[in-house]
Design a protein around this motif. Structure first.
Motif, PDB file in Angstrom:
ATOM      1  N   MET A  64       4.340  30.777 -48.215  1.00 48.04           N
ATOM      2  CA  MET A  64       2.938  29.978 -48.351  1.00 48.04           C
ATOM      3  C   MET A  64       1.394  30.730 -47.882  1.00 48.04           C
ATOM      4  N   SER A  65       0.933  30.491 -48.565  1.00 49.37           N
ATOM      5  CA  SER A  65      -0.028  31.438 -47.737  1.00 49.37           C
ATOM      6  C   SER A  65      -0.962  30.452 -47.042  1.00 49.37           C
ATOM      7  N   TYR A  66      -1.106  30.659 -45.508  1.00 56.51           N
ATOM      8  CA  TYR A  66      -2.019  30.226 -44.816  1.00 56.51           C
ATOM      9  C   TYR A  66      -3.472  30.597 -44.260  1.00 56.51           C
ATOM     10  N   SER A  67      -4.214  29.747 -43.717  1.00 51.16           N
ATOM     11  CA  SER A  67      -5.241  30.482 -43.841  1.00 51.16           C
ATOM     12  C   SER A  67      -5.799  30.886 -42.395  1.00 51.16           C
ATOM     13  N   THR A  68      -6.620  31.603 -42.497  1.00 56.99           N
ATOM     14  CA  THR A  68      -7.131  32.328 -41.289  1.00 56.99           C
ATOM     15  C   THR A  68      -7.443  31.578 -39.965  1.00 56.99           C
ATOM     16  N   ILE A  69      -7.328  30.665 -40.237  1.00 58.52           N
ATOM     17  CA  ILE A  69      -7.180  29.918 -38.478  1.00 58.52           C
ATOM     18  C   ILE A  69      -5.870  29.784 -38.880  1.00 58.52           C
ATOM     19  N   GLN A  70      -5.228  29.277 -39.180  1.00 63.74           N
ATOM     20  CA  GLN A  70      -3.687  29.288 -39.180  1.00 63.74           C
ATOM     21  C   GLN A  70      -3.506  30.054 -38.355  1.00 63.74           C
ATOM     22  N   LYS A  71      -3.724  31.396 -39.047  1.00 69.28           N
ATOM     23  CA  LYS A  71      -3.212  32.863 -38.292  1.00 69.28           C
ATOM     24  C   LYS A  71      -3.591  33.127 -37.235  1.00 69.28           C
ATOM     25  N   ASP A  72      -5.148  32.398 -36.524  1.00 68.20           N
ATOM     26  CA  ASP A  72      -6.113  32.942 -35.145  1.00 68.20           C
ATOM     27  C   ASP A  72      -4.577  32.096 -34.289  1.00 68.20           C
ATOM     28  N   PHE A  73      -4.320  30.998 -34.389  1.00 68.24           N
ATOM     29  CA  PHE A  73      -3.602  29.836 -34.076  1.00 68.24           C
ATOM     30  C   PHE A  73      -2.267  29.938 -33.609  1.00 68.24           C
ATOM     31  N   TYR A  74      -1.919  30.496 -34.894  1.00 65.08           N
ATOM     32  CA  TYR A  74      -0.041  30.928 -34.636  1.00 65.08           C
ATOM     33  C   TYR A  74      -0.147  32.285 -33.402  1.00 65.08           C
ATOM     34  N   ARG A  75      -1.613  32.975 -33.429  1.00 67.64           N
ATOM     35  CA  ARG A  75      -0.955  34.276 -32.173  1.00 67.64           C
ATOM     36  C   ARG A  75      -0.623  32.961 -30.923  1.00 67.64           C
ATOM     37  N   GLU A  76      -0.857  31.974 -30.575  1.00 60.33           N
ATOM     38  CA  GLU A  76      -1.267  30.857 -29.572  1.00 60.33           C
ATOM     39  C   GLU A  76      -0.304  30.245 -29.182  1.00 60.33           C
ATOM     40  N   SER A  77       0.140  30.085 -30.091  1.00 61.55           N
ATOM     41  CA  SER A  77       1.551  29.084 -30.236  1.00 61.55           C
ATOM     42  C   SER A  77       2.952  29.643 -30.741  1.00 61.55           C
ATOM     43  N   GLY A  78       2.674  30.721 -31.356  1.00 62.10           N
ATOM     44  CA  GLY A  78       3.914  31.286 -32.111  1.00 62.10           C
ATOM     45  C   GLY A  78       4.413  30.228 -33.154  1.00 62.10           C
ATOM     46  N   ARG A  79       3.706  28.810 -34.022  1.00 62.45           N
ATOM     47  CA  ARG A  79       3.801  28.684 -35.238  1.00 62.45           C
ATOM     48  C   ARG A  79       2.684  28.415 -35.999  1.00 62.45           C
ATOM     49  N   TYR A  80       3.046  27.962 -37.070  1.00 61.02           N
ATOM     50  CA  TYR A  80       1.775  27.363 -38.101  1.00 61.02           C
ATOM     51  C   TYR A  80       1.588  26.587 -37.920  1.00 61.02           C
ATOM     52  N   LEU A  81       0.556  25.641 -37.300  1.00 61.01           N
ATOM     53  CA  LEU A  81      -0.168  24.344 -37.044  1.00 61.01           C
ATOM     54  C   LEU A  81      -0.980  23.948 -38.322  1.00 61.01           C
ATOM     55  N   SER A  82      -0.897  22.733 -38.883  1.00 66.76           N
ATOM     56  CA  SER A  82      -1.066  21.575 -39.497  1.00 66.76           C
ATOM     57  C   SER A  82      -2.836  21.171 -39.170  1.00 66.76           C
ATOM     58  N   GLY A  83      -3.339  21.212 -40.517  1.00 72.19           N
ATOM     59  CA  GLY A  83      -4.747  20.647 -40.035  1.00 72.19           C
ATOM     60  C   GLY A  83      -5.194  20.031 -38.186  1.00 72.19           C
ATOM     61  N   LEU A  84      -4.285  18.862 -38.727  1.00 74.03           N
ATOM     62  CA  LEU A  84      -4.651  17.858 -37.135  1.00 74.03           C
ATOM     63  C   LEU A  84      -4.083  18.646 -35.890  1.00 74.03           C
ATOM     64  N   GLN A  85      -3.733  19.435 -35.504  1.00 76.80           N
ATOM     65  CA  GLN A  85      -2.482  19.877 -34.930  1.00 76.80           C
ATOM     66  C   GLN A  85      -3.227  21.237 -34.222  1.00 76.80           C
ATOM     67  N   ILE A  86      -4.794  22.104 -34.957  1.00 78.72           N
ATOM     68  CA  ILE A  86      -5.357  22.668 -34.814  1.00 78.72           C
ATOM     69  C   ILE A  86      -6.266  21.980 -34.189  1.00 78.72           C
ATOM     70  N   LEU A  87      -6.799  20.801 -34.888  1.00 82.26           N
ATOM     71  CA  LEU A  87      -7.879  20.407 -34.190  1.00 82.26           C
ATOM     72  C   LEU A  87      -7.621  19.670 -32.876  1.00 82.26           C
ATOM     73  N   LYS A  88      -6.165  18.748 -32.631  1.00 81.72           N
ATOM     74  CA  LYS A  88      -5.890  18.833 -31.410  1.00 81.72           C
ATOM     75  C   LYS A  88      -6.105  19.923 -29.997  1.00 81.72           C
ATOM     76  N   LYS A  89      -5.548  21.326 -31.026  1.00 80.07           N
ATOM     77  CA  LYS A  89      -6.296  22.305 -30.137  1.00 80.07           C
ATOM     78  C   LYS A  89      -7.054  23.137 -29.640  1.00 80.07           C
ATOM     79  N   CYS A  90      -7.604  22.589 -30.293  1.00 81.12           N
ATOM     80  CA  CYS A  90      -9.972  22.596 -29.826  1.00 81.12           C
ATOM     81  C   CYS A  90     -10.028  22.718 -28.634  1.00 81.12           C
ATOM     82  N   PHE A  91      -9.475  21.602 -27.989  1.00 81.69           N
ATOM     83  CA  PHE A  91     -10.231  21.568 -26.354  1.00 81.69           C
ATOM     84  C   PHE A  91      -9.798  22.685 -25.414  1.00 81.69           C
TER      85      PHE A  91
END
Length: 187
Positions: free
Chosen positions: A1-28
């Motif tokens: 599976m190919s992940y976006s750069t944003i997913q790879k950046d957010f992976y560093r924080e959570s240790g898992r690849y997140l969906s678009g909605l999960q990423i938006l929730k972390k944007c707080f």
């Protein structure tokens, strides 16, 4: 599976690849929110309306959060801002993958002298709070730059840098335990 750069950046924080909605929730979180807008401004820089919208949003949050990182800055996947506030990165800087930047860091261009220009930073570099990196210098991969260090000279890979003036010590495990949830680097 190919992940976006944003997913790879957010992976560093959570240790898992997140969906678009999960990423938006972390944007707080201000640091994650800024990374999200930074990557969107980079992605849409050639799209007139969306590009302008994301650049304006990014500018607003530069002022609000204290990050001065421009979309022109080349930063590899897996970028991680450890804390929010007062980070300055020159737009001509090049930063590799899986790099951490803490609060108070300045990565600047030198405008005169033998190191005139901006830094190039390798993969898996941890830059501690209030560190200053300046000039056309090369920082290798797997380098730990300690808090409050002043770096104005080339640093080889697998090193620890401390102090002002900086002292460089070879260490194969320089960033071990400092850079978590690394994305795979594929060449």
């Amino acid at each position: 599976m190919s992940y976006s750069t944003i997913q790879k950046d957010f992976y560093r924080e959570s240790g898992r690849y997140l969906s678009g909605l999960q990423i938006l929730k972390k944007c707080f979180s201000p640091n994650l929110h800024y990374i999200y807008l930074f990557r969107k401004a980079q992605k849409f820089h050639r799209t007139p309306l969306l590009g302008l919208l994301y650049r304006l949003l990014l500018r607003h949050y530069q002022i609000k959060y204290g990050f001065q990182i421009y979309p022109e800055t080349q930063i590899g996947e897996g970028f991680y801002l450890g804390h929010w506030g007062h980070v300055v990165i020159n737009p001509k800087t090049v930063i590799g993958r899986n790099c951490n930047v803490a609060q108070g860091v300045t990565i600047a261009q030198a405008n005169r002298g033998k190191n005139k220009g901006a830094p190039k930073i390798g993969d898996e570099v941890w830059i501690g709070p209030n560190a200053v990196i300046v000039g056309h210098i090369m920082i290798g991969s797997n380098v730990l730059i300690a808090p409050n260090a002043y770096v104005n000279t080339d640093v080889p890979s697998n090193s620890v840098v401390i102090g002002n003036p900086c002292t460089i010590t070879a260490r194969a495990t320089a960033t071990e335990g400092y850079i978590n949830n690394k994305i795979d680097i594929q060449f």
